[in-house]
Design a protein around this motif. Structure first.
Motif, PDB file in Angstrom:
ATOM      1  N   THR A 148       0.847  -1.179   0.000  1.00  0.00           N
ATOM      2  CA  THR A 148       0.000   0.000   0.000  1.00  0.00           C
ATOM      3  C   THR A 148       0.886   1.232   0.000  1.00  0.00           C
ATOM      4  O   THR A 148       1.906   1.265   0.684  1.00  0.00           O
ATOM      5  N   ALA A 149       0.495   2.235  -0.764  1.00  0.00           N
ATOM      6  CA  ALA A 149       1.219   3.506  -0.780  1.00  0.00           C
ATOM      7  C   ALA A 149       0.198   4.623  -0.822  1.00  0.00           C
ATOM      8  O   ALA A 149      -0.893   4.472  -1.365  1.00  0.00           O
ATOM      9  N   THR A 150       0.565   5.756  -0.227  1.00  0.00           N
ATOM     10  CA  THR A 150      -0.302   6.924  -0.245  1.00  0.00           C
ATOM     11  C   THR A 150       0.489   8.151  -0.667  1.00  0.00           C
ATOM     12  O   THR A 150       1.709   8.208  -0.488  1.00  0.00           O
ATOM     13  N   SER A 151      -0.213   9.096  -1.221  1.00  0.00           N
ATOM     14  CA  SER A 151       0.384  10.381  -1.590  1.00  0.00           C
ATOM     15  C   SER A 151      -0.557  11.471  -1.116  1.00  0.00           C
ATOM     16  O   SER A 151      -1.741  11.450  -1.437  1.00  0.00           O
ATOM     17  N   LEU A 152      -0.037  12.382  -0.338  1.00  0.00           N
ATOM     18  CA  LEU A 152      -0.828  13.504   0.156  1.00  0.00           C
ATOM     19  C   LEU A 152      -0.274  14.782  -0.453  1.00  0.00           C
ATOM     20  O   LEU A 152       0.909  15.097  -0.287  1.00  0.00           O
ATOM     21  N   THR A 153      -1.117  15.486  -1.174  1.00  0.00           N
ATOM     22  CA  THR A 153      -0.753  16.783  -1.741  1.00  0.00           C
ATOM     23  C   THR A 153      -1.579  17.829  -1.009  1.00  0.00           C
ATOM     24  O   THR A 153      -2.802  17.758  -1.000  1.00  0.00           O
ATOM     25  N   ASP A 154      -0.915  18.784  -0.382  1.00  0.00           N
ATOM     26  CA  ASP A 154      -1.574  19.827   0.387  1.00  0.00           C
ATOM     27  C   ASP A 154      -0.988  21.159  -0.073  1.00  0.00           C
ATOM     28  O   ASP A 154       0.138  21.503   0.266  1.00  0.00           O
TER      29      ASP A 154
END
Length: 189
Positions: A148-154
């Protein structure tokens, strides 16, 4: 004879709530998020994001021919999909058929100034200068074969806009308004 002035132009404070259903169009790319060909991830295409209705709150304070304008709208989408092409998240490539979720929130505040340089009892033509404060949070996660991988763009992005507004009252209680604002980034930036 001069037509009777419109009662809709006799105010000092105006509050409104608009309902709208925009067609979404959003592509996000970052160091930790890309399609394998590095063009970014088209959230609408990859996650089949559907049109939703949103509320837009607006307020106007008027003094003579000048108006202070404030508006706020918050858009939020949350979708799950099976990937139709490979996506790279945080250095890990997830191929076709991986399960993925996308959560997107876009908070937009607009603060502006309107100056009506032509104003009669039943019409106006004015100039608008405003600043839009965007806060976009996009969270993408994918899982396949136990990984599992996540990417958070803020991102917070303010940008200016200039425009025009025109309003006519064909009847004292019916207004037709046209407004356009925008900003074009110079090509050298």
């Amino acid at each position: 004879p001069e037509p009777e002035p419109a009662p809709g132009e006799n105010f000092n404070v105006e509050l409104a709530m608009m309902f709208w259903k925009p067609s979404p169009g959003l592509t996000i790319g970052s160091d930790s998020l890309s399609v394998v060909d590095s063009t970014g991830v088209d959230f609408v295409q990859e996650f089949n994001i559907q049109n939703k209705r949103f509320n837009d709150f607006r307020g106007v304070i008027r003094g003579g021919k000048s108006k202070l304008r404030v508006s706020h709208v918050k858009l939020a989408y949350s979708e799950a999909a099976v990937l139709q092409r490979a996506i790279n998240i945080s250095g890990r490539t997830f191929n076709v058929a991986a399960n993925a979720t996308a959560d997107l929130e876009w908070d937009l505040w607009t603060i502006g100034y309107e100056r009506d340089f032509v104003k009669t009892g039943r019409a106006l033509l004015g100039f608008i200068a405003e600043v839009n404060f965007n806060h976009v949070v996009a969270n993408l996660s994918a899982s396949s074969q136990g990984f599992t991988a996540t990417s958070l763009t803020d991102e917070k992005v303010p940008f200016p806009a200039l425009g025009l507004i025109g309003r006519v009252y064909p009847h004292k209680n019916v207004a037709l308004t046209a407004e356009w604002t925008g900003f074009r980034m110079p090509g050298f930036i």
